[in-house]
Motif scaffolding. Structure first.
Motif, mmCIF file in Angstrom:
data_model
loop_
_atom_site.group_PDB
_atom_site.id
_atom_site.type_symbol
_atom_site.label_atom_id
_atom_site.label_comp_id
_atom_site.label_asym_id
_atom_site.label_seq_id
_atom_site.Cartn_x
_atom_site.Cartn_y
_atom_site.Cartn_z
ATOM 1 N N GLY A 1 0.783 -1.231 0.000
ATOM 2 C CA GLY A 1 0.000 0.000 0.000
ATOM 3 C C GLY A 1 0.814 1.280 0.000
ATOM 4 N N SER B 1 -4.801 4.855 -5.541
ATOM 5 C CA SER B 1 -5.362 3.993 -4.506
ATOM 6 C C SER B 1 -5.831 2.691 -5.132
ATOM 7 N N ASN C 1 -10.012 -2.785 -1.575
ATOM 8 C CA ASN C 1 -9.557 -3.826 -0.641
ATOM 9 C C ASN C 1 -9.389 -5.174 -1.325
ATOM 10 N N LYS D 1 -8.296 -5.527 -4.194
ATOM 11 C CA LYS D 1 -7.137 -5.351 -5.091
ATOM 12 C C LYS D 1 -7.497 -5.662 -6.542
#
Length: 128
Positions: free
Chosen positions: A54, A69, A72, A74
């Motif tokens: 991250g 970003s 979660n 991915k």
């Protein structure tokens, strides 16, 4: 590996855009993702990267304006671009690598790394 970008377009100076990259095909979580751009007549350059831990890294020209970003799961990587300038006009490419590079190293080397996976690109044009 498949990387599919979306979200590009025409925006006025000072405006915002959010690019998305749908990621599929990596068999482990140890990969680094990034956004790169190429303007006509120029080399492809790193914009922002995010590694498996991250951690992020940004080119000096976009620090404080762009944010990378990932969700979660991915499966999607984003690039939020604020305060856009005409010099941000370029084709933007999503990229990934599966060796587990750090974000800092990836920003420097992924553009020329022979094993980098690339999306098809999405055009961003900043103009009044």
């Amino acid at each position: 590996v498949q990387l599919v970008e979306s979200g590009g377009g025409l925006v006025q100076p000072g405006g915002s855009l959010r690019l998305s990259c749908a990621v599929s095909g990596y068999t482990s979580w140890n990969y680094c993702m990034g956004w790169f751009r190429q303007a006509p007549g120029k080399d492809r350059e790193g914009v922002a990267t995010i590694d498996s831990a991250g951690r992020t890294s940004y080119d000096d020209s976009v620090k404080g304006r762009f944010t990378i970003s990932k969700d979660n799961a991915k499966t999607t990587v984003y690039l939020q671009m604020n305060s856009l300038k005409p010099e941000d006009t370029a084709m933007y490419y999503c990229a990934g690598e599966s060796l587990g590079m750090s974000a800092v190293r990836a920003l420097r080397v992924m553009a020329a790394w022979p094993y980098t996976d690339w999306g098809q690109g999405t055009q961003v044009t900043v103009s009044s």
